[in-house]
Scaffold this motif. Structure first.
Motif, PDB file in Angstrom:
ATOM      1  N   ILE A  47       0.946  -1.310  -0.212  1.00 52.72           N
ATOM      2  CA  ILE A  47       0.104  -0.003  -0.132  1.00 52.72           C
ATOM      3  C   ILE A  47       0.810   1.270  -0.002  1.00 52.72           C
ATOM      4  O   ILE A  47       0.595   2.255  -0.825  1.00 52.72           O
ATOM      5  N   ARG A  48       1.948   1.267   0.738  1.00 54.35           N
ATOM      6  CA  ARG A  48       2.764   2.427   0.882  1.00 54.35           C
ATOM      7  C   ARG A  48       3.582   2.599  -0.529  1.00 54.35           C
ATOM      8  O   ARG A  48       3.653   3.792  -0.998  1.00 54.35           O
ATOM      9  N   ILE A  49       3.837   1.496  -1.271  1.00 56.65           N
ATOM     10  CA  ILE A  49       4.505   1.679  -2.564  1.00 56.65           C
ATOM     11  C   ILE A  49       3.579   2.246  -3.640  1.00 56.65           C
ATOM     12  O   ILE A  49       4.066   3.174  -4.462  1.00 56.65           O
ATOM     13  N   ARG A  50       2.247   1.980  -3.498  1.00 59.79           N
ATOM     14  CA  ARG A  50       1.265   2.184  -4.344  1.00 59.79           C
ATOM     15  C   ARG A  50       0.848   3.695  -4.462  1.00 59.79           C
ATOM     16  O   ARG A  50       0.834   4.397  -5.136  1.00 59.79           O
ATOM     17  N   ARG A  51       0.841   4.009  -3.074  1.00 61.89           N
ATOM     18  CA  ARG A  51       0.637   5.638  -2.952  1.00 61.89           C
ATOM     19  C   ARG A  51       1.793   6.437  -3.267  1.00 61.89           C
ATOM     20  O   ARG A  51       1.724   7.623  -3.710  1.00 61.89           O
ATOM     21  N   LYS A  52       2.892   5.928  -3.070  1.00 58.14           N
ATOM     22  CA  LYS A  52       4.194   6.723  -3.318  1.00 58.14           C
ATOM     23  C   LYS A  52       4.179   6.600  -4.896  1.00 58.14           C
ATOM     24  O   LYS A  52       4.584   7.683  -5.481  1.00 58.14           O
ATOM     25  N   GLY A  53       3.827   5.518  -5.559  1.00 58.05           N
ATOM     26  CA  GLY A  53       3.973   5.533  -7.013  1.00 58.05           C
ATOM     27  C   GLY A  53       3.022   6.509  -7.698  1.00 58.05           C
ATOM     28  O   GLY A  53       3.222   7.243  -8.633  1.00 58.05           O
ATOM     29  N   ARG A  54       1.607   6.655  -7.023  1.00 55.10           N
ATOM     30  CA  ARG A  54       0.724   7.560  -7.548  1.00 55.10           C
ATOM     31  C   ARG A  54       1.193   9.165  -7.428  1.00 55.10           C
ATOM     32  O   ARG A  54       0.889   9.662  -8.512  1.00 55.10           O
ATOM     33  N   LYS A  55       1.808   9.373  -6.394  1.00 53.53           N
ATOM     34  CA  LYS A  55       2.527  10.766  -6.355  1.00 53.53           C
ATOM     35  C   LYS A  55       3.447  10.898  -7.576  1.00 53.53           C
ATOM     36  O   LYS A  55       3.492  12.264  -8.047  1.00 53.53           O
ATOM     37  N   THR A  56       4.209   9.949  -7.856  1.00 54.39           N
ATOM     38  CA  THR A  56       5.342  10.147  -8.966  1.00 54.39           C
ATOM     39  C   THR A  56       4.604  10.225 -10.387  1.00 54.39           C
ATOM     40  O   THR A  56       5.408  10.437 -11.293  1.00 54.39           O
ATOM     41  N   THR A  57       3.389   9.395 -10.388  1.00 53.48           N
ATOM     42  CA  THR A  57       2.981   9.115 -11.726  1.00 53.48           C
ATOM     43  C   THR A  57       2.114  10.264 -12.314  1.00 53.48           C
ATOM     44  O   THR A  57       1.635  10.337 -13.232  1.00 53.48           O
ATOM     45  N   ARG A  58       2.130  11.305 -11.423  1.00 55.50           N
ATOM     46  CA  ARG A  58       1.053  12.448 -11.845  1.00 55.50           C
ATOM     47  C   ARG A  58       1.675  13.443 -12.959  1.00 55.50           C
ATOM     48  O   ARG A  58       1.075  14.126 -13.483  1.00 55.50           O
ATOM     49  N   PRO A  61       1.969  12.640 -18.985  1.00 58.16           N
ATOM     50  CA  PRO A  61       2.684  11.721 -20.111  1.00 58.16           C
ATOM     51  C   PRO A  61       3.231  12.345 -20.989  1.00 58.16           C
ATOM     52  O   PRO A  61       2.604  13.409 -21.528  1.00 58.16           O
ATOM     53  N   LEU A  62       4.405  11.749 -21.490  1.00 55.20           N
ATOM     54  CA  LEU A  62       4.945  12.493 -22.710  1.00 55.20           C
ATOM     55  C   LEU A  62       4.203  12.426 -23.843  1.00 55.20           C
ATOM     56  O   LEU A  62       3.450  11.357 -24.018  1.00 55.20           O
ATOM     57  N   GLY A  63       3.839  13.653 -24.735  1.00 54.12           N
ATOM     58  CA  GLY A  63       3.356  13.488 -25.871  1.00 54.12           C
ATOM     59  C   GLY A  63       3.634  12.963 -26.954  1.00 54.12           C
ATOM     60  O   GLY A  63       4.631  12.236 -26.881  1.00 54.12           O
ATOM     61  N   SER A  64       3.111  13.375 -28.269  1.00 52.78           N
ATOM     62  CA  SER A  64       3.812  12.797 -29.431  1.00 52.78           C
ATOM     63  C   SER A  64       5.018  13.543 -29.384  1.00 52.78           C
ATOM     64  O   SER A  64       5.293  14.598 -29.150  1.00 52.78           O
ATOM     65  N   GLU A  65       6.029  12.829 -30.156  1.00 59.36           N
ATOM     66  CA  GLU A  65       7.223  13.202 -30.347  1.00 59.36           C
ATOM     67  C   GLU A  65       7.418  14.617 -30.978  1.00 59.36           C
ATOM     68  O   GLU A  65       6.800  14.657 -32.197  1.00 59.36           O
ATOM     69  N   PRO A  66       8.093  15.488 -30.327  1.00 62.48           N
ATOM     70  CA  PRO A  66       8.480  16.806 -31.048  1.00 62.48           C
ATOM     71  C   PRO A  66       9.201  16.391 -32.386  1.00 62.48           C
ATOM     72  O   PRO A  66       9.774  15.530 -32.364  1.00 62.48           O
ATOM     73  N   PRO A  90      13.695   9.060 -29.870  1.00 68.17           N
ATOM     74  CA  PRO A  90      14.596   9.420 -30.913  1.00 68.17           C
ATOM     75  C   PRO A  90      15.242  10.707 -30.604  1.00 68.17           C
ATOM     76  O   PRO A  90      16.212  11.010 -31.238  1.00 68.17           O
ATOM     77  N   ARG A  91      14.919  11.781 -29.767  1.00 70.08           N
ATOM     78  CA  ARG A  91      15.299  13.099 -29.802  1.00 70.08           C
ATOM     79  C   ARG A  91      16.286  13.176 -28.630  1.00 70.08           C
ATOM     80  O   ARG A  91      16.042  12.729 -27.795  1.00 70.08           O
ATOM     81  N   TYR A  92      17.087  14.208 -28.784  1.00 68.34           N
ATOM     82  CA  TYR A  92      17.852  14.675 -27.705  1.00 68.34           C
ATOM     83  C   TYR A  92      17.557  16.131 -27.337  1.00 68.34           C
ATOM     84  O   TYR A  92      17.099  16.843 -28.195  1.00 68.34           O
ATOM     85  N   HIS A  93      17.785  16.466 -26.145  1.00 69.26           N
ATOM     86  CA  HIS A  93      17.075  17.704 -25.786  1.00 69.26           C
ATOM     87  C   HIS A  93      17.974  18.473 -24.662  1.00 69.26           C
ATOM     88  O   HIS A  93      19.130  17.905 -24.271  1.00 69.26           O
ATOM     89  N   VAL A  94      17.921  19.781 -24.683  1.00 68.48           N
ATOM     90  CA  VAL A  94      18.710  20.566 -23.471  1.00 68.48           C
ATOM     91  C   VAL A  94      17.692  20.323 -22.273  1.00 68.48           C
ATOM     92  O   VAL A  94      16.611  20.135 -22.243  1.00 68.48           O
ATOM     93  N   ARG A  95      18.361  20.361 -21.050  1.00 70.50           N
ATOM     94  CA  ARG A  95      17.789  19.930 -19.803  1.00 70.50           C
ATOM     95  C   ARG A  95      16.384  20.721 -19.538  1.00 70.50           C
ATOM     96  O   ARG A  95      15.619  20.249 -18.844  1.00 70.50           O
ATOM     97  N   THR A  96      16.279  21.792 -20.221  1.00 74.37           N
ATOM     98  CA  THR A  96      15.153  22.811 -19.814  1.00 74.37           C
ATOM     99  C   THR A  96      14.168  22.705 -20.884  1.00 74.37           C
ATOM    100  O   THR A  96      13.107  23.435 -20.654  1.00 74.37           O
ATOM    101  N   CYS A  97      13.974  21.633 -21.605  1.00 75.56           N
ATOM    102  CA  CYS A  97      13.145  21.563 -22.658  1.00 75.56           C
ATOM    103  C   CYS A  97      11.642  21.212 -21.996  1.00 75.56           C
ATOM    104  O   CYS A  97      11.635  20.400 -21.299  1.00 75.56           O
ATOM    105  N   GLU A  98      10.709  22.116 -22.519  1.00 74.22           N
ATOM    106  CA  GLU A  98       9.308  22.095 -21.853  1.00 74.22           C
ATOM    107  C   GLU A  98       8.578  20.765 -22.108  1.00 74.22           C
ATOM    108  O   GLU A  98       8.103  20.226 -21.288  1.00 74.22           O
ATOM    109  N   TRP A  99       9.068  20.026 -23.366  1.00 71.02           N
ATOM    110  CA  TRP A  99       8.513  18.826 -23.548  1.00 71.02           C
ATOM    111  C   TRP A  99       8.608  17.531 -22.786  1.00 71.02           C
ATOM    112  O   TRP A  99       7.880  16.741 -22.460  1.00 71.02           O
ATOM    113  N   LEU A 100       9.956  17.617 -22.006  1.00 68.15           N
ATOM    114  CA  LEU A 100      10.279  16.589 -21.070  1.00 68.15           C
ATOM    115  C   LEU A 100       9.499  16.418 -19.827  1.00 68.15           C
ATOM    116  O   LEU A 100       9.345  15.287 -19.257  1.00 68.15           O
ATOM    117  N   GLY A 101       8.938  17.583 -19.558  1.00 65.17           N
ATOM    118  CA  GLY A 101       8.147  17.692 -18.209  1.00 65.17           C
ATOM    119  C   GLY A 101       9.070  17.096 -17.030  1.00 65.17           C
ATOM    120  O   GLY A 101      10.112  17.448 -16.945  1.00 65.17           O
TER     121      GLY A 101
END
Length: 138
Positions: A47-58, A61-66, A90-101
């Motif tokens: 139960i603890r792991i599932r609750r923790k997992g829900r917090k990190t999966t919020r 999700p990555l959208g379609s590839e830029p 397939p893409r590389y990004h700078v660390r601040t890329c908005e698409w990465l979320g």
């Protein structure tokens, strides 16, 4: 946590064997209680792991590839500069890329990312960004 449960299972098995050999019902109940406690700990941990997992999966999700960056900055970009990639993308990004979320990224040198077949992201334009940064530092 698993070690505690393993210890409880061993205690339950030992007391069960002792109860069978000695004929004492008190030891059998201790075995049942140790087993029940181990099961309760496993359920609580799950139960603890599932609750923790829900917090990190919020994270969204990555959208379609830029698309792929189209610029002449690839030659001017420092091949030792750090970019990030997302596993199975397939893409590389700078660390601040908005698409990465909040996606989990892997850092690579720009030259290595190119050698591995990654292409630049159109949204964050890593080649142009890195070329501009290296131009400013000179």
């Amino acid at each position: 946590m698993l070690l505690v449960v393993l210890l409880l299972v061993l205690v339950a098995a030992a007391t069960l064997v002792a109860a069978v050999l000695g004929g004492g019902s008190g030891l059998a109940w201790i075995s049942v209680l140790a087993s029940a406690l181990g099961a309760a700990l496993l359920i609580a941990d799950r139960i603890r792991i599932r609750r923790k997992g829900r917090k990190t999966t919020r994270a969204r999700p990555l959208g379609s590839e830029p698309g792929e960056e189209r610029s002449n900055a690839a030659e001017a970009a420092d091949p030792d500069a750090e970019v990030v990639v997302v596993d199975e993308r397939p893409r590389y990004h700078v660390r601040t890329c908005e698409w990465l979320g909040e996606a989990e990224t892997l850092p690579l040198e720009l030259g290595e990312a190119r050698e591995l077949g990654f292409t630049p992201c159109a949204r964050c334009a890593p080649n142009a960004t890195i070329a501009a940064e290296s131009g400013r530092s000179r």
